[in-house]
Design a protein around this motif. Sequence first.
Motif, PDB file in Angstrom:
ATOM      1  N   ALA A  67     -21.715  78.509 -53.265  1.00  0.00           N
ATOM      2  CA  ALA A  67     -21.161  79.260 -52.139  1.00  0.00           C
ATOM      3  C   ALA A  67     -20.552  78.305 -51.105  1.00  0.00           C
ATOM      4  O   ALA A  67     -19.437  78.532 -50.628  1.00  0.00           O
ATOM      5  N   LEU A  68     -21.269  77.233 -50.804  1.00  0.00           N
ATOM      6  CA  LEU A  68     -20.762  76.275 -49.810  1.00  0.00           C
ATOM      7  C   LEU A  68     -19.468  75.630 -50.299  1.00  0.00           C
ATOM      8  O   LEU A  68     -18.509  75.471 -49.551  1.00  0.00           O
ATOM      9  N   GLU A  69     -19.447  75.295 -51.583  1.00  0.00           N
ATOM     10  CA  GLU A  69     -18.255  74.634 -52.128  1.00  0.00           C
ATOM     11  C   GLU A  69     -17.068  75.584 -52.162  1.00  0.00           C
ATOM     12  O   GLU A  69     -15.918  75.166 -52.111  1.00  0.00           O
ATOM     13  N   ALA A  70     -17.370  76.881 -52.234  1.00  0.00           N
ATOM     14  CA  ALA A  70     -16.282  77.870 -52.219  1.00  0.00           C
ATOM     15  C   ALA A  70     -15.847  78.196 -50.793  1.00  0.00           C
ATOM     16  O   ALA A  70     -15.067  79.121 -50.567  1.00  0.00           O
ATOM     17  N   GLY A  71     -16.389  77.460 -49.830  1.00  0.00           N
ATOM     18  CA  GLY A  71     -15.951  77.666 -48.446  1.00  0.00           C
ATOM     19  C   GLY A  71     -16.687  78.778 -47.719  1.00  0.00           C
ATOM     20  O   GLY A  71     -16.233  79.267 -46.692  1.00  0.00           O
ATOM     21  N   LYS A  72     -17.823  79.186 -48.288  1.00  0.00           N
ATOM     22  CA  LYS A  72     -18.574  80.273 -47.664  1.00  0.00           C
ATOM     23  C   LYS A  72     -19.547  79.732 -46.620  1.00  0.00           C
ATOM     24  O   LYS A  72     -19.853  78.541 -46.580  1.00  0.00           O
ATOM     25  N   ILE A  73     -20.071  80.640 -45.837  1.00  0.00           N
ATOM     26  CA  ILE A  73     -21.059  80.265 -44.815  1.00  0.00           C
ATOM     27  C   ILE A  73     -22.430  80.750 -45.263  1.00  0.00           C
ATOM     28  O   ILE A  73     -22.604  81.920 -45.611  1.00  0.00           O
ATOM     29  N   VAL A  74     -23.378  79.829 -45.285  1.00  0.00           N
ATOM     30  CA  VAL A  74     -24.715  80.185 -45.743  1.00  0.00           C
ATOM     31  C   VAL A  74     -25.733  79.893 -44.633  1.00  0.00           C
ATOM     32  O   VAL A  74     -25.698  78.827 -44.016  1.00  0.00           O
ATOM     33  N   ALA A  75     -26.600  80.876 -44.401  1.00  0.00           N
ATOM     34  CA  ALA A  75     -27.714  80.658 -43.473  1.00  0.00           C
ATOM     35  C   ALA A  75     -28.830  79.997 -44.268  1.00  0.00           C
ATOM     36  O   ALA A  75     -29.235  80.513 -45.313  1.00  0.00           O
ATOM     37  N   ILE A  76     -29.306  78.856 -43.808  1.00  0.00           N
ATOM     38  CA  ILE A  76     -30.314  78.098 -44.553  1.00  0.00           C
ATOM     39  C   ILE A  76     -31.576  77.964 -43.713  1.00  0.00           C
ATOM     40  O   ILE A  76     -31.530  77.470 -42.586  1.00  0.00           O
ATOM     41  N   LYS A  77     -32.680  78.415 -44.286  1.00  0.00           N
ATOM     42  CA  LYS A  77     -33.940  78.334 -43.543  1.00  0.00           C
ATOM     43  C   LYS A  77     -34.461  76.907 -43.584  1.00  0.00           C
ATOM     44  O   LYS A  77     -34.614  76.318 -44.643  1.00  0.00           O
ATOM     45  N   GLY A  78     -34.696  76.355 -42.413  1.00  0.00           N
ATOM     46  CA  GLY A  78     -35.143  74.963 -42.344  1.00  0.00           C
ATOM     47  C   GLY A  78     -36.576  74.865 -41.861  1.00  0.00           C
ATOM     48  O   GLY A  78     -37.387  75.753 -42.105  1.00  0.00           O
ATOM     49  N   LEU A  79     -36.883  73.803 -41.157  1.00  0.00           N
ATOM     50  CA  LEU A  79     -38.241  73.571 -40.670  1.00  0.00           C
ATOM     51  C   LEU A  79     -38.583  74.451 -39.476  1.00  0.00           C
ATOM     52  O   LEU A  79     -39.592  75.145 -39.474  1.00  0.00           O
ATOM     53  N   GLY A  80     -37.714  74.412 -38.466  1.00  0.00           N
ATOM     54  CA  GLY A  80     -38.029  75.113 -37.231  1.00  0.00           C
ATOM     55  C   GLY A  80     -37.144  76.310 -36.971  1.00  0.00           C
ATOM     56  O   GLY A  80     -37.194  76.909 -35.902  1.00  0.00           O
ATOM     57  N   GLY A  81     -36.304  76.662 -37.946  1.00  0.00           N
ATOM     58  CA  GLY A  81     -35.416  77.799 -37.770  1.00  0.00           C
ATOM     59  C   GLY A  81     -34.290  77.753 -38.785  1.00  0.00           C
ATOM     60  O   GLY A  81     -34.215  76.829 -39.592  1.00  0.00           O
ATOM     61  N   PHE A  82     -33.417  78.761 -38.720  1.00  0.00           N
ATOM     62  CA  PHE A  82     -32.278  78.803 -39.625  1.00  0.00           C
ATOM     63  C   PHE A  82     -31.129  77.944 -39.108  1.00  0.00           C
ATOM     64  O   PHE A  82     -30.924  77.841 -37.898  1.00  0.00           O
ATOM     65  N   HIS A  83     -30.413  77.338 -40.041  1.00  0.00           N
ATOM     66  CA  HIS A  83     -29.126  76.728 -39.732  1.00  0.00           C
ATOM     67  C   HIS A  83     -28.036  77.600 -40.304  1.00  0.00           C
ATOM     68  O   HIS A  83     -28.257  78.307 -41.302  1.00  0.00           O
ATOM     69  N   LEU A  84     -26.849  77.535 -39.709  1.00  0.00           N
ATOM     70  CA  LEU A  84     -25.671  78.112 -40.357  1.00  0.00           C
ATOM     71  C   LEU A  84     -24.888  76.941 -40.909  1.00  0.00           C
ATOM     72  O   LEU A  84     -24.589  75.988 -40.182  1.00  0.00           O
ATOM     73  N   SER A  85     -24.580  77.026 -42.200  1.00  0.00           N
ATOM     74  CA  SER A  85     -23.996  75.868 -42.852  1.00  0.00           C
ATOM     75  C   SER A  85     -22.673  76.204 -43.520  1.00  0.00           C
ATOM     76  O   SER A  85     -22.474  77.315 -44.015  1.00  0.00           O
ATOM     77  N   CYS A  86     -21.774  75.230 -43.533  1.00  0.00           N
ATOM     78  CA  CYS A  86     -20.557  75.337 -44.337  1.00  0.00           C
ATOM     79  C   CYS A  86     -20.032  73.927 -44.587  1.00  0.00           C
ATOM     80  O   CYS A  86     -20.521  72.962 -43.988  1.00  0.00           O
ATOM     81  N   ASP A  87     -19.037  73.810 -45.464  1.00  0.00           N
ATOM     82  CA  ASP A  87     -18.426  72.523 -45.783  1.00  0.00           C
ATOM     83  C   ASP A  87     -17.711  71.990 -44.536  1.00  0.00           C
ATOM     84  O   ASP A  87     -16.796  72.632 -44.017  1.00  0.00           O
ATOM     85  N   ALA A  88     -18.112  70.800 -44.083  1.00  0.00           N
ATOM     86  CA  ALA A  88     -17.559  70.274 -42.835  1.00  0.00           C
ATOM     87  C   ALA A  88     -16.149  69.711 -42.994  1.00  0.00           C
ATOM     88  O   ALA A  88     -15.482  69.394 -42.019  1.00  0.00           O
ATOM     89  N   ILE A  89     -15.682  69.610 -44.240  1.00  0.00           N
ATOM     90  CA  ILE A  89     -14.326  69.100 -44.468  1.00  0.00           C
ATOM     91  C   ILE A  89     -13.340  70.262 -44.602  1.00  0.00           C
ATOM     92  O   ILE A  89     -12.141  70.086 -44.565  1.00  0.00           O
ATOM     93  N   ASN A  90     -13.887  71.450 -44.793  1.00  0.00           N
ATOM     94  CA  ASN A  90     -13.060  72.614 -45.054  1.00  0.00           C
ATOM     95  C   ASN A  90     -12.694  73.332 -43.748  1.00  0.00           C
ATOM     96  O   ASN A  90     -13.505  74.034 -43.148  1.00  0.00           O
ATOM     97  N   GLU A  91     -11.455  73.118 -43.327  1.00  0.00           N
ATOM     98  CA  GLU A  91     -10.981  73.658 -42.051  1.00  0.00           C
ATOM     99  C   GLU A  91     -11.164  75.174 -41.957  1.00  0.00           C
ATOM    100  O   GLU A  91     -11.614  75.704 -40.945  1.00  0.00           O
ATOM    101  N   ASN A  92     -10.828  75.846 -43.056  1.00  0.00           N
ATOM    102  CA  ASN A  92     -10.949  77.313 -43.049  1.00  0.00           C
ATOM    103  C   ASN A  92     -12.372  77.775 -42.819  1.00  0.00           C
ATOM    104  O   ASN A  92     -12.633  78.700 -42.058  1.00  0.00           O
ATOM    105  N   ALA A  93     -13.281  77.104 -43.534  1.00  0.00           N
ATOM    106  CA  ALA A  93     -14.683  77.490 -43.428  1.00  0.00           C
ATOM    107  C   ALA A  93     -15.178  77.272 -42.001  1.00  0.00           C
ATOM    108  O   ALA A  93     -15.855  78.131 -41.425  1.00  0.00           O
ATOM    109  N   VAL A  94     -14.808  76.133 -41.427  1.00  0.00           N
ATOM    110  CA  VAL A  94     -15.267  75.820 -40.075  1.00  0.00           C
ATOM    111  C   VAL A  94     -14.701  76.836 -39.076  1.00  0.00           C
ATOM    112  O   VAL A  94     -15.403  77.346 -38.206  1.00  0.00           O
ATOM    113  N   GLN A  95     -13.415  77.151 -39.254  1.00  0.00           N
ATOM    114  CA  GLN A  95     -12.791  78.130 -38.359  1.00  0.00           C
ATOM    115  C   GLN A  95     -13.446  79.499 -38.484  1.00  0.00           C
ATOM    116  O   GLN A  95     -13.677  80.188 -37.497  1.00  0.00           O
TER     117      GLN A  95
END
Length: 777
Positions: free
Chosen positions: A213-241
Motif C-alpha cells: 500500500a505504501l509503495e502504491a502511494g497510499k496512506i496507512v495508519a500504523i499503530k506504534g508504541l505510544g500511538g498511531f502514525h500516519l505514514s506514506c512514501d516520503a519521496i512520493n509528492e502525490n502521496a505527501v500532498q
Amino acid sequence: MQRTQIKVTGIVQGVGFRPFVYRIAVSNQLTGHVYNHSSGVDIEVEGTAENLAQFQSELLSILPPLARIDTLQIKEIPANGDTTFRIIESSDTIAEAALISPDVATCDDCLRELFDPNDRRYLYPFINCTNCGPRFTIIEELPYDRSQTTMREFPLCDDCANEYRNPLDRRFHAEPVACPVCGPQLEFVTLDKGTDKSVCPADGSPINKTVSALEAGKIVAIKGLGGFHLSCDAINENAVQTLRVRKGRPSKPLAVMFRSIDVLRCYCEVSEAEEKELLSYRQPILLLRKRADISVCRPYPEGKLTESLAPGIDEIGAFLPYTPIHHLLFHETKLDCLVMTSGNRSEEPIVIDNDECIEKLSDIADAALVHNRKIWNRCDDSVGYFSGSRLIITRRSRGFAPLPVQLETEVAPTLAVGAMYCNTFALAEGKRAFLSQHIGDVDNQATIEFMQESIEKLQRWLGIIPEIIAHDLHPNLLTTRFAQEIGSGKKLVGVQHHHAHFAAALAANQLRQPAIGIVFDGTGYGLDRTIWGGEIFIGDTSRVERIGWLQPLLLPGGDSSIKKPYRTAIAYLHQLFENKYELPEKLLKYATDEEIGLVKSMVDRHFNTVQTTSIGRLFDAVSAMLGVCGVSTYEGQAAIELEQLAWRAVREGSTQEIPELPFIIAVNGNTLQMEARSFFEQLSELVNQKKVSLQNLAYAFHLALSEAVVQCCLVLREQTQLRDVVLCGGVWQNRLLTQLTGERLEQNGFRPIYPGIIPVNDGGIALGQVCVANALK
Ligand code: ZN
Ligand code: ZN
Ligand code: FE
C-alpha cells in the motif's frame, strides 16, 4: 571472605538491573543477594577482596543501557557464609520512589534475532527484551510487573516463561516478553473511504500488505508504541500532498523515518553528536539540515525528499526505526524513507485505540496496520535539535517521560498544570519533578480530558497528593479553569508565564543565584494584563523584577492576528509612523485596501486591540514585511520561515554585507525599553529599496535582535554585576538567534544559559510553575 552491602538508587527497576547484578556477581564468584524495594535496590555480595573490587567496578562501568545510578552507598558488613547468589523477589510495596522507565528503542541483540531465520522470533513484530521494548506506554499500575501491564492479556508460553524465569537469560523478568506463539499479532485493515480500494493487496502478511500500500502511494495508519502514525512514501509528492489535504495540514513540517543511519546520512547532514542521539535508546526526532544534492551517494530514482514535506524549510524532522514493526517495514520495502506523522485529527491527541483509529482516521488513511497489544499511556515522539554539541529538546515525550527532573531545592507535593500550547504538566515532591509526556495544545475538550486522565494516573503511581496547584495567571486558559476546579482545599498559586519560563531554565541548569533572564516568547499573560513576550528580568526562582521589555505595540484582533502576521505588520507600521510611511509592496499582496483600512482604524480607535511586547509577534511582522509568511497555518510558521531564509545568507557567505538595523535601547531610570521605531523605519526603507536581498535582511534582523540583547545585558551588568544570562521562552527555539546571541554574550564576558532537555517553549512551563509556586514568599 568479606561482605559488602551496596544500596543503589536511580533508575534501577524495570530496566534489567537485578539480572545484571546477578550476572556480574556470579561471574566474579560472589555469593549474597540482590533485593528490590520501594526506594531502590540493595545488594549484598560476599567473596574475596579482589573479586569484590572487580564487581564494584563492573557495576559502575557496564550498566544496562537504561539503568541510571543516582546514589550508591557502600558499607562493609560481617560475612555470613552464603553459598549462592539469589535474587530476592520484591515484597510488592508500592514503589513510591521507583522510577517508571520510558519506552526503549529495539536493541541490537533483538534486531539480530529478528532477522535470524533460525531464531524462534524470526520476523516477529513484538520482539523485545530486558533492555528494550515498551515500558511506560503499557503500564497500567505500579509496581512494574507483567500482570499490571497490557501484556497481561497474553499468558506466556513455556518457552517464554522459561526465559522470563531464568536469571541468566537476557529476557529474565522482561515484562513485555512475547513470541509468535503467545504474544500479540498484527492485522492489516482496509479503511472504507468509498473511493479506491483496489490498491490494498489481498494476500501476504500484514507487513507485506502495508508495504504494498505504501509503495502504491497510499496512506496507512500504523499503530506504534505510544500511538498511531500516519505514514506514506516520503519521496512520493502525490502521496505527501494527499496526506496534507486529508489531514488539513497545509504546511506544517512532517516527520520522516529513514531506513537506517547510512541512508539518513545521504539525505541529511548529520553530526557525530546527532548520530549518537538518533541511535540512542530514546531515538527522538531531530531537526537536520537537508543535503542540497543527494545524487552523489544515493542513486535512488528521483530520490529527493519532496519539498512539500517541509515547505520553506531546509530542514527535516528525521528519525530512525525504533520498534520491530518499523524495522520489518523497511526490511520488506524498497522505500528509503516514510512520512511518520502523528495519527490524529486536527489538534486532538494522537489516536491509540484500534476502534478509534477506524472512527477517526478513516477519512485520512486508506488502510491501517493495527495490533492487539493495547496502548495504555499515549506518548508522542520526542523532538529536538542540536546546537553545536548541545541537545535541545522542544518536545520531551517518548524516551524521556516520565523520568523526573532533579531539583535543587525540596518542594511540597505540587501539581503544575502548565499553560496552553504544546503543554505538559508536572507532579513534584521532595527533590523530584516528574514532567509529563507531551499533552498537546490544551484548547479543546479531548486534550483536556487526556491531561486529566494522565494526571490521575501519575498521581496514583507516584503516590503524590498535591498540596499546591500551580497554574498560569491567564484567567481564561482551560488549564487555569481546570486548576480552579480541582483546587478546593489546596493552595492555588498563579504563576506569571514568563517567570515560569525563567524558572524552568534555572531548574534545568540547577541554578540558584540571581541571573538576567531574556524571555523572548510568543504569548503570555503579563502582570499588567497585556500580552508579554519580550521581557528582561533580573531575579531568581522566588522573585523577578521586570526591568526591560520590547516597546509595547497594539496588536489588532488579539489572538486572530497570530494567524495573520500581515495584519500585525500593518498595525505596527501604522502606529509607529501614522501616515508618514509606505507599506512594503510585499505586504500589500496579503491584504485588500479595505482590510488595511480596517486594521488602521482598529489601531487608531484602540478597538479590539491588545497591547503586546511579544518577540514572537515581532518576528511575525518582519516575516510578513519581507513577504516570507503573511498567513500562518501552524504555530511559529512565520518565525521559522524567516529563520530559514536567514540561514541561507549564512550558507551562501553573504553575511559580510549586512545592513545595520538598530534597536535603540532607551534607559529610563532603572528600566530599559527596546525601541521599535528606528528598527522598523530602516527595515521598511530597505525593503522598499530592494537593494539588499531578502535573505540578508532576514539575517540582519536576527543580528539586530542579538545585538539588542547584548546591549541590554551590558547596561544591566553595570547596575547589578550579573553575568549569567538565561535565554528562555519559545523564541529561543530559533537556532540562529540563539547562536548569534550566545556568541556575542560570550565575547562580552557573559555566561549564556540554555534550557537543554527541558523544553524552551511552553512544554517547560509546568516545571517552572512547580519551582516558582514553591519559592514564592
Ligand atoms: Zn532487546
Ligand atoms: Zn511465547
Ligand atoms: Fe511561552
